[in-house]
Write a protein that holds these residues in place. Structure first.
Motif, PDB file in Angstrom:
ATOM      1  N   GLY A   1       0.817  -1.201   0.000  1.00 38.09           N
ATOM      2  CA  GLY A   1       0.000   0.000   0.000  1.00 38.09           C
ATOM      3  C   GLY A   1       0.853   1.255   0.000  1.00 38.09           C
ATOM      4  N   LEU A   2       0.178   2.390  -0.069  1.00 35.84           N
ATOM      5  CA  LEU A   2       0.840   3.687  -0.133  1.00 35.84           C
ATOM      6  C   LEU A   2       0.000   4.682   0.646  1.00 35.84           C
ATOM      7  N   ASN A   3       0.663   5.524   1.424  1.00 37.96           N
ATOM      8  CA  ASN A   3      -0.071   6.502   2.219  1.00 37.96           C
ATOM      9  C   ASN A   3       0.654   7.838   2.189  1.00 37.96           C
ATOM     10  N   GLY A   4      -0.128   8.887   2.032  1.00 40.00           N
ATOM     11  CA  GLY A   4       0.429  10.229   2.114  1.00 40.00           C
ATOM     12  C   GLY A   4       0.626  10.875   0.765  1.00 40.00           C
ATOM     13  N   PRO A   5       1.346  11.980   0.763  1.00 37.36           N
ATOM     14  CA  PRO A   5       1.528  12.713  -0.495  1.00 37.36           C
ATOM     15  C   PRO A   5       2.459  11.976  -1.454  1.00 37.36           C
ATOM     16  N   ILE A   6       2.126  12.093  -2.730  1.00 42.00           N
ATOM     17  CA  ILE A   6       2.947  11.535  -3.798  1.00 42.00           C
ATOM     18  C   ILE A   6       2.836  12.479  -4.993  1.00 42.00           C
ATOM     19  N   LYS A   7       3.942  12.695  -5.657  1.00 45.40           N
ATOM     20  CA  LYS A   7       3.955  13.541  -6.844  1.00 45.40           C
ATOM     21  C   LYS A   7       4.009  12.634  -8.065  1.00 45.40           C
ATOM     22  N   VAL A   8       3.006  12.776  -8.930  1.00 42.85           N
ATOM     23  CA  VAL A   8       2.913  11.976 -10.150  1.00 42.85           C
ATOM     24  C   VAL A   8       2.879  12.932 -11.334  1.00 42.85           C
ATOM     25  N   ASN A   9       3.887  12.822 -12.171  1.00 46.80           N
ATOM     26  CA  ASN A   9       4.001  13.695 -13.343  1.00 46.80           C
ATOM     27  C   ASN A   9       3.902  15.168 -12.967  1.00 46.80           C
ATOM     28  N   GLY A  10       4.492  15.512 -11.835  1.00 47.51           N
ATOM     29  CA  GLY A  10       4.540  16.906 -11.404  1.00 47.51           C
ATOM     30  C   GLY A  10       3.339  17.373 -10.607  1.00 47.51           C
ATOM     31  N   GLN A  11       2.305  16.573 -10.488  1.00 47.77           N
ATOM     32  CA  GLN A  11       1.111  16.948  -9.723  1.00 47.77           C
ATOM     33  C   GLN A  11       1.105  16.194  -8.398  1.00 47.77           C
ATOM     34  N   GLU A  12       0.860  16.917  -7.304  1.00 46.96           N
ATOM     35  CA  GLU A  12       0.852  16.280  -5.993  1.00 46.96           C
ATOM     36  C   GLU A  12      -0.538  15.749  -5.648  1.00 46.96           C
ATOM     37  N   TRP A  13      -0.543  14.554  -5.082  1.00 44.20           N
ATOM     38  CA  TRP A  13      -1.752  13.871  -4.638  1.00 44.20           C
ATOM     39  C   TRP A  13      -1.540  13.460  -3.188  1.00 44.20           C
ATOM     40  N   THR A  14      -2.577  13.500  -2.395  1.00 44.76           N
ATOM     41  CA  THR A  14      -2.518  12.961  -1.042  1.00 44.76           C
ATOM     42  C   THR A  14      -3.592  11.896  -0.961  1.00 44.76           C
ATOM     43  N   LEU A  15      -3.164  10.672  -0.724  1.00 45.63           N
ATOM     44  CA  LEU A  15      -4.108   9.558  -0.780  1.00 45.63           C
ATOM     45  C   LEU A  15      -3.622   8.403   0.070  1.00 45.63           C
ATOM     46  N   SER A  16      -4.490   7.436   0.206  1.00 44.03           N
ATOM     47  CA  SER A  16      -4.136   6.188   0.865  1.00 44.03           C
ATOM     48  C   SER A  16      -4.602   5.049  -0.029  1.00 44.03           C
ATOM     49  N   MET A  17      -3.668   4.211  -0.414  1.00 51.14           N
ATOM     50  CA  MET A  17      -3.999   3.053  -1.237  1.00 51.14           C
ATOM     51  C   MET A  17      -3.728   1.801  -0.424  1.00 51.14           C
ATOM     52  N   PRO A  18      -4.716   0.964  -0.249  1.00 49.06           N
ATOM     53  CA  PRO A  18      -4.502  -0.276   0.495  1.00 49.06           C
ATOM     54  C   PRO A  18      -3.607  -1.239  -0.285  1.00 49.06           C
ATOM     55  N   ALA A  19      -3.160  -2.251   0.381  1.00 48.74           N
ATOM     56  CA  ALA A  19      -2.301  -3.278  -0.234  1.00 48.74           C
ATOM     57  C   ALA A  19      -3.159  -4.196  -1.099  1.00 48.74           C
ATOM     58  N   MET A  20      -3.621  -3.671  -2.208  1.00 45.93           N
ATOM     59  CA  MET A  20      -4.569  -4.381  -3.062  1.00 45.93           C
ATOM     60  C   MET A  20      -3.980  -5.605  -3.745  1.00 45.93           C
ATOM     61  N   GLY A  21      -2.679  -5.684  -3.858  1.00 47.50           N
ATOM     62  CA  GLY A  21      -2.062  -6.813  -4.538  1.00 47.50           C
ATOM     63  C   GLY A  21      -1.520  -7.871  -3.611  1.00 47.50           C
ATOM     64  N   SER A  22      -1.646  -7.647  -2.316  1.00 49.75           N
ATOM     65  CA  SER A  22      -1.051  -8.591  -1.362  1.00 49.75           C
ATOM     66  C   SER A  22      -1.684  -9.980  -1.428  1.00 49.75           C
ATOM     67  N   GLY A  23      -2.933 -10.064  -1.828  1.00 51.59           N
ATOM     68  CA  GLY A  23      -3.612 -11.355  -1.918  1.00 51.59           C
ATOM     69  C   GLY A  23      -3.497 -12.009  -3.283  1.00 51.59           C
ATOM     70  N   MET A  24      -2.827 -11.338  -4.215  1.00 57.92           N
ATOM     71  CA  MET A  24      -2.650 -11.902  -5.554  1.00 57.92           C
ATOM     72  C   MET A  24      -1.443 -12.827  -5.588  1.00 57.92           C
TER      73      MET A  24
END
Length: 102
Positions: free
Chosen positions: A28-51
């Motif tokens: 998963g991912l939590n907090g601010p992240i810059k993607v292609n120069g644009q900042e996002w603040t989000l929380s992504m769960p570990a969606m692939g952990s069960g794959m």
């Protein structure tokens, strides 16, 4: 648009550092992240952990080669290697932590 960072042309998706990309769905991912120069603040769960390694490799490879993206395919062995390293991690990554990885 505006809900989450785009995959199209994403510097996180088409990166040469596939270990960084693989870690996001595994933990998963939590907090601010810059993607292609644009900042996002989000929380992504570990969606692939069960794959399985094969399933996660297929999903990530699809992302890396859709919407005009052109990047190398991620192999199940790549996922397996990263999964072994992060298996003891119980918390989400931050973008800063991921950017410090080799």
């Amino acid at each position: 648009p505006g809900q989450a960072p785009p995959f199209k042309g994403s510097d996180w998706v088409v990166t040469d550092n596939i270990g960084r990309l693989i870690r996001i769905p595994l933990n998963g991912l939590n907090g601010p992240i810059k993607v292609n120069g644009q900042e996002w603040t989000l929380s992504m769960p570990a969606m692939g952990s069960g794959m399985t390694d094969e399933e996660l490799a297929a999903v990530l490879s699809y992302m890396r080669n859709s919407w005009g993206n052109k990047a190398s395919v991620i192999k199940p062995a790549d996922v397996k290697a990263v999964r072994a390293v992060v298996a003891v991690r119980s918390r989400q990554w931050t973008a800063d932590e991921l950017m410090k990885l080799p």
